[in-house]
Design an enzyme around this catalytic site. Structure first.
Site, PDB file in Angstrom:
ATOM      1  N   ARG A 252       0.865  -1.091  -0.055  1.00 14.02           N
ATOM      2  CA  ARG A 252      -0.095   0.164  -0.092  1.00 14.02           C
ATOM      3  C   ARG A 252       0.902   1.228  -0.047  1.00 14.02           C
ATOM      4  O   ARG A 252       0.733   2.130   0.923  1.00 14.02           O
ATOM      5  CB  ARG A 252      -0.970  -0.015   1.005  1.00 14.02           C
ATOM      6  CG  ARG A 252      -1.933  -1.036   1.189  1.00 14.02           C
ATOM      7  CD  ARG A 252      -2.574  -1.136   2.547  1.00 14.02           C
ATOM      8  NE  ARG A 252      -3.842  -2.146   2.471  1.00 14.02           N
ATOM      9  CZ  ARG A 252      -4.671  -2.348   3.376  1.00 14.02           C
ATOM     10  NH1 ARG A 252      -4.728  -1.612   4.314  1.00 14.02           N
ATOM     11  NH2 ARG A 252      -5.478  -3.492   3.423  1.00 14.02           N
ATOM     12  N   MET A 253       1.782   1.381  -1.214  1.00 16.07           N
ATOM     13  CA  MET A 253       2.756   2.522  -1.040  1.00 16.07           C
ATOM     14  C   MET A 253       2.407   3.323  -2.301  1.00 16.07           C
ATOM     15  O   MET A 253       3.504   3.574  -3.078  1.00 16.07           O
ATOM     16  CB  MET A 253       4.112   2.162  -1.102  1.00 16.07           C
ATOM     17  CG  MET A 253       4.205   1.528   0.514  1.00 16.07           C
ATOM     18  SD  MET A 253       6.246   0.925   0.566  1.00 16.07           S
ATOM     19  CE  MET A 253       6.180  -0.428  -0.541  1.00 16.07           C
TER      20      MET A 253
END
Length: 265
Positions: A252-253
């Site tokens: 989740r970047m």
């Protein structure tokens, strides 16, 4: 499932928060030239969003001039009252004057909201989640402010600026949760660390959000933009992610679902 991501660099197509109030689409070409000249006189507010916050043209309530991307029209509490936090304690049931929670609640009751600043550096350990209201700015410039223990939640709100402070160690939660149709939200120069469910989430029909110049560090989950393929309401989701440092995370970047995202590195 990631539907659409637009990758781009900083350019003139990124909307800024600076608007010439005398310039309208129907104005003559000479007025348009005048507007451009006015902008050229204040390049620090337009060229480099990282340095803009301390420029002369962004002092105090002029900070929204630095806003970029989908939240570029945000004003936060610029039309509201000034409020200064001068104590670090927290009482969710009976917030005391001078505390952050009292100021945030004041923004919800006041016409035009509130522009919240801090008298000095402090660590604020929240005893319950902090519900941020519409037309609120929390401005930590000039001091070092750390908010810990609980999440900052934005539910069904609009026109919010969270700027230049830390949100860390919020336990089984995320650090900043933008949801349920919130829109026009600018998260800028924030440090978010150490939260079990991730750091920044934007979901459930929220849109027109900018996440910029933030340091985001977490052992696992980082930033989530849209929570589920079943949440078709997130088809309206528009988020600008500009010059952030995603550190030490495994996923989740950010993780993006549906519609349109600008990722600028």
């Amino acid at each position: 499932m990631i539907h659409e991501i637009s990758l781009c660099r900083w350019n003139n197509n990124i909307t800024t928060g600076y608007h010439d109030e005398h310039h309208h689409p129907s104005s003559s070409s000479s007025s348009s030239s005048s507007s451009r000249s006015s902008k050229d006189e204040e390049p620090s507010c337009l060229v480099d969003g990282t340095k803009c916050q301390y420029s002369s043209c962004a002092q105090g309530k002029k900070l929204p001039r630095c806003a970029i991307g989908f939240a570029g029209r945000v004003t936060g509490g610029a039309k509201g009252t000034y409020y200064m936090v001068n104590r670090s304690d927290d009482d969710p049931k009976y917030p005391a004057p001078g505390t952050l929670r009292f100021g945030v609640n004041l923004a919800g009751r006041s016409k035009g909201g509130a522009w919240i600043t801090f008298k000095e550096s402090m660590v604020i350990k929240l005893k319950d989640k902090l519900w941020v209201h519409s037309n609120t700015t929390i401005d930590g410039r000039g001091v070092k402010v750390t908010i810990t223990a609980k999440v900052l939640a934005l539910k069904k709100v609009q026109n919010v600026i969270l700027h230049n402070f830390e949100v860390v160690s919020t336990g089984y939660s995320d650090t900043i949760h933008v949801f349920d149709g919130s829109h026009l939200v600018w998260l800028d120069h924030l440090t978010c660390r150490d939260a079990s469910l991730g750091l920044i989430t934007v979901l459930q029909g929220s849109t027109d959000v900018t996440i910029s110049n933030c340091y985001l560090s977490n052992p696992d989950y980082n930033t989530l933009l849209g929570a589920s393929d079943q949440d078709t309401i997130d088809q309206i989701l528009r988020v600008t992610v500009y010059r952030n440092w995603f550190d030490s995370s495994t996923q989740r970047m950010p993780h993006c679902r549906y519609n349109l995202f600008f990722l600028i590195v």
